[in-house]
Motif scaffolding. Structure first.
Motif, PDB file in Angstrom:
ATOM      1  N   LYS A  10       0.796  -1.225   0.000  1.00  0.00           N
ATOM      2  CA  LYS A  10       0.000   0.000   0.000  1.00  0.00           C
ATOM      3  C   LYS A  10       0.833   1.282   0.000  1.00  0.00           C
ATOM      4  N   ASN A  11       1.959   1.268   0.711  1.00  0.00           N
ATOM      5  CA  ASN A  11       2.733   2.507   0.838  1.00  0.00           C
ATOM      6  C   ASN A  11       3.823   2.649  -0.222  1.00  0.00           C
ATOM      7  N   ALA A  12       3.877   1.740  -1.161  1.00  0.00           N
ATOM      8  CA  ALA A  12       4.832   1.863  -2.270  1.00  0.00           C
ATOM      9  C   ALA A  12       4.242   1.221  -3.505  1.00  0.00           C
ATOM     10  N   TYR A  19       1.551  11.195 -13.270  1.00  0.00           N
ATOM     11  CA  TYR A  19       2.562  12.017 -12.594  1.00  0.00           C
ATOM     12  C   TYR A  19       3.868  12.040 -13.387  1.00  0.00           C
ATOM     13  N   ASN A  26      11.337  -3.547  -8.126  1.00  0.00           N
ATOM     14  CA  ASN A  26      11.067  -2.584  -7.068  1.00  0.00           C
ATOM     15  C   ASN A  26      12.328  -2.281  -6.280  1.00  0.00           C
ATOM     16  N   LYS A  83      12.317  14.649  -9.894  1.00  0.00           N
ATOM     17  CA  LYS A  83      10.929  14.562  -9.422  1.00  0.00           C
ATOM     18  C   LYS A  83      10.476  13.126  -9.199  1.00  0.00           C
ATOM     19  N   ASN A  84      10.800  12.266 -10.141  1.00  0.00           N
ATOM     20  CA  ASN A  84      10.320  10.890 -10.002  1.00  0.00           C
ATOM     21  C   ASN A  84      10.998  10.186  -8.836  1.00  0.00           C
ATOM     22  N   PHE A  86       9.724  11.406  -5.549  1.00  0.00           N
ATOM     23  CA  PHE A  86       8.417  10.811  -5.304  1.00  0.00           C
ATOM     24  C   PHE A  86       8.566   9.456  -4.644  1.00  0.00           C
ATOM     25  N   ALA A 124       7.360   7.283  -1.143  1.00  0.00           N
ATOM     26  CA  ALA A 124       6.736   5.962  -1.227  1.00  0.00           C
ATOM     27  C   ALA A 124       7.377   5.005  -0.227  1.00  0.00           C
ATOM     28  N   ILE A 136       2.219  19.785  -4.588  1.00  0.00           N
ATOM     29  CA  ILE A 136       1.776  18.629  -5.375  1.00  0.00           C
ATOM     30  C   ILE A 136       0.881  17.776  -4.483  1.00  0.00           C
ATOM     31  N   SER A 137      -0.217  17.297  -5.051  1.00  0.00           N
ATOM     32  CA  SER A 137      -1.119  16.428  -4.283  1.00  0.00           C
ATOM     33  C   SER A 137      -0.929  14.975  -4.698  1.00  0.00           C
ATOM     34  N   TYR A 138      -0.862  14.103  -3.710  1.00  0.00           N
ATOM     35  CA  TYR A 138      -0.861  12.664  -3.982  1.00  0.00           C
ATOM     36  C   TYR A 138      -2.182  12.012  -3.570  1.00  0.00           C
ATOM     37  N   GLY A 139      -3.150  12.815  -3.149  1.00  0.00           N
ATOM     38  CA  GLY A 139      -4.430  12.224  -2.764  1.00  0.00           C
ATOM     39  C   GLY A 139      -4.227  11.105  -1.758  1.00  0.00           C
ATOM     40  N   LYS A 140      -4.875   9.962  -2.008  1.00  0.00           N
ATOM     41  CA  LYS A 140      -4.709   8.815  -1.102  1.00  0.00           C
ATOM     42  C   LYS A 140      -3.711   7.797  -1.646  1.00  0.00           C
ATOM     43  N   GLU A 141      -2.912   8.230  -2.632  1.00  0.00           N
ATOM     44  CA  GLU A 141      -2.054   7.284  -3.348  1.00  0.00           C
ATOM     45  C   GLU A 141      -0.803   6.875  -2.581  1.00  0.00           C
ATOM     46  N   ARG A 142      -0.356   7.666  -1.624  1.00  0.00           N
ATOM     47  CA  ARG A 142       0.899   7.369  -0.932  1.00  0.00           C
ATOM     48  C   ARG A 142       0.751   7.437   0.582  1.00  0.00           C
ATOM     49  N   PRO A 143       0.010   6.484   1.149  1.00  0.00           N
ATOM     50  CA  PRO A 143      -0.130   6.493   2.610  1.00  0.00           C
ATOM     51  C   PRO A 143       1.211   6.162   3.259  1.00  0.00           C
ATOM     52  N   LEU A 144       1.430   6.718   4.438  1.00  0.00           N
ATOM     53  CA  LEU A 144       2.653   6.439   5.180  1.00  0.00           C
ATOM     54  C   LEU A 144       2.426   5.222   6.073  1.00  0.00           C
ATOM     55  N   ILE A 180      -0.182   2.021   6.949  1.00  0.00           N
ATOM     56  CA  ILE A 180      -1.044   1.273   6.030  1.00  0.00           C
ATOM     57  C   ILE A 180      -2.147   0.470   6.704  1.00  0.00           C
TER      58      ILE A 180
END
Lengths: 442, 167
Positions: free
Chosen positions: A183-185, A227, B2, B21-22, B25, B29, B134-142, B144
């Protein structure tokens, strides 16, 4: 994807007049979906006839896909072949209606497959067993061998349409976000597949976050949020070439939630500047930028009515997320959601009669539908997190994202009939979210 | 795949390169505190480590809210002072939301949160050209898990330092 040319040829049905001795039933074979189907209609589909070798192999595969399409709707039930009294070894042999009636098959589908020279030819007929008569003409589809599944879907679409009176939806594709990792990556990439999960292809790599793809009306292009450029931006991707471009409004802080107009000529979307998101429209080449809402609140998730005259969207201008309808040119909006909880991601049905939405209430998420004036709200699903409905081409089925909770929580695609029945998981190769259902293919 | 990406990012961070930037980001994550620049000792008040750890690089928000609590204002006042004293850095403010909400709404909500931090820092004297959101919405929770103990960490805006006087 590969371009398949499919010809539809009505076959003259010679020597296959309805069997005179079969007693005619007063009511024709028909499923009226609106009346609520309790009992699925039993059908028999003996293996399509094919000469030994390649033809026989494809005949068996095609038969299975047609049967799976029909049974997957929840409106039909396949009678297992072990129950058959008759066998069908010749496409043109007379039908032994009494044998099919004896096992309570109400519909009988017969077919023949011939594979030669890289092409596959599929002939089929549909019979109303209790009337003892064919239902419609026999048809023939011709396509490439590589596209054999599409031909099977086309056969099933014809059967579905003749019995329900509705348009079909099996020969269609779904674009979605394929997900990997915790979820976090989480890594996300765009993918496209047949409506039933076959033929998955990836359209982007996982190098940048991508969200919420949307098909063009003809299904050849996809709008999504990426993005890739460093900030969230709307991108336009050509499905065949996989070429993609950033679309318009480059100096905005964020552009997102794009959707095509019904004529494919323009895009409606959200543009954020200084923390405020409003709805804008622009031409598909990125020109002619127009601002449609002027509010300090969040305005997003716009969707056109199929005639292009109106836009439904969500706004928290009242204090919570609710649904509003305005003219496609912008201006005053009318609130249409008034139930308990919050409403988001409205999508206008391709038939124009309903709006599907995500509802949050009391810690649960729902997919629901309502009339375009907000009346007759019905919730179709309930779970920890359901969101993002998208309509089948005939407006009968909704596909959406369901995410499970907790540290191992994962997103998957589900579909549900607008009656609320036939909830099922859509096969994907791993976690998946944000499905968008494309049009019926030509 | 990964793991390879992660290794590349760590190398980039150690080498003190200006933030790609990438890659930056990806730092977030990993839940690595979203530090675009991981350098120096937290005891050195001019170091990014001091900014990230001692001052604090993030502020938290109530459900659906983008207003700054007194605690958040306290952190941001110190962030603004640090940025004023260390003009060789700029910042990207990331806005985030928890998973309770639809994707598009959370993107818009994350943008609101990032923007309210940006406005506050500008109000405290940081040059607008040094700040970007920059917004990440709910895409990158710290965090979980799916309850409030995680959600309250995820409803955040993180001030990510970048090298250079302008973003």
């Amino acid at each position: 994807m590969n371009i398949i040319r499919i010809l539809t040829i009505a076959l003259a049905i010679t020597g296959l007049a309805p069997v005179a001795t079969a007693p005619a039933r007063a009511e024709p074979l028909r499923i009226v979906i609106d009346e609520g189907v309790i009992e699925p209609l039993p059908f028999a589909i003996p293996g399509f006839v094919g000469a030994a070798g390649e033809s026989a192999q494809y005949a068996a595969e095609i038969t299975r896909v047609v049967a799976a399409d029909l049974a997957g709707t929840g409106l039909f039930r396949e009678i297992p072949a072990t129950a058959y009294i008759s066998s069908v070894t010749s496409f043109d042999a007379p039908v032994a209606y009494s044998d099919w009636k004896a096992i309570n098959a109400q519909a009988l589908i017969t077919g023949a497959v011939d594979v030669s020279g890289g092409n596959v030819v599929v002939k089929f007929r549909l019979f109303d067993v209790f009337s003892g008569a064919p239902l419609g003409e026999g048809l023939q589809f011709v396509g490439t061998v590589a596209g054999w599944r599409r031909i099977a879907h086309k056969v099933a679409d014809v059967v579905y349409s003749r019995i329900t009176g509705e348009g079909g939806y099996f020969d269609s594709r779904v674009v979605f976000v394929s997900e990997q990792g915790p979820k976090n990556a989480r890594l996300k990439r765009l993918a496209i597949m047949d409506y039933d999960g076959a033929n998955v292809q990836y359209l982007t790599d996982s190098g940048s976050l991508v969200l919420a793809p949307r098909f063009s009306p003809t299904g050849d292009r996809v709008l999504y949020t990426s993005y890739e450029s460093g900030s969230p931006r709307i991108m336009l991707l050509d499905v065949a070439s996989v070429n993609r471009v950033v679309l318009g409004a480059q100096d905005a802080n964020m552009t997102f939630a794009p959707r095509f107009s019904p004529d494919g000529g323009s895009v409606v979307f959200s543009l954020e500047q200084g923390g405020n998101s409003d709805i804008y429209a622009m031409a598909i080449d990125g020109g002619n930028l127009r601002r449609l809402t002027q509010d300090p609140s969040i305005e997003t998730a716009p969707s056109f009515s199929p005639d292009g005259s109106k836009i439904v969207f969500e706004s928290d201008r009242s204090g919570t997320q609710q649904l509003y309808v305005m003219a496609a040119s912008g201006g005053e909006a009318t609130r249409i959601s008034f139930g308990q909880g919050r409403y988001g991601t409205p999508v206008w049905s391709p038939r124009g009669d309903l709006i599907a939405f995500t509802k949050q209430n009391a810690g649960r998420f729902h997919i629901g539908v309502m009339r375009t004036d907000g009346s007759e709200e019905r919730l179709l699903t309930a779970s920890f997190l359901d969101e993002g409905p998208s309509w089948s081409p005939n407006g009968r089925v909704i596909i959406f994202t369901r995410e499970s909770q907790g540290e191992s929580g994962e997103a998957a695609l589900y579909s549900v009939d607008i009656s609320g029945r036939n909830l099922r998981r859509v096969a994907t190769p791993g976690a998946a979210s944000d499905p968008a259902w494309g049009p019926l293919q030509n | 795949m990964n793991k390879l990406t992660i290794a590349v990012m760590l190398v980039a961070a150690l080498a003190l390169t200006a933030c790609d930037k990438n890659k930056r980001f990806g730092d977030d994550a990993l839940g690595a505190g979203a530090a675009g620049i991981a350098a120096g000792s937290a005891s050195d008040p001019t170091s990014p480590a001091y900014f990230n750890q001692t001052i604090g690089d993030r502020v938290l928000f109530a459900v659906d809210q983008s207003t700054l609590s007194p605690e958040a204002q306290d952190v941001l006042t110190k962030q603004a002072a640090w940025l004023t004293e260390n003009p060789e850095y700029s910042a990207i403010i990331e806005g985030h939301a928890d998973e309770q909400g639809t994707r598009e709404y959370n993107l818009a909500l994350g943008a609101r949160r990032a923007s309210s931090v940006q406005d506050f820092l500008i109000d405290r004297g940081v040059a607008p050209a040094r700040l970007k959101t920059i917004s990440y919405g709910k895409e990158r929770p710290l965090a979980i898990c799916s309850d409030e103990s995680c959600y309250n960490q995820n409803r955040r805006a993180v001030t990510v330092l970048t090298a250079g006087a302008g973003v």
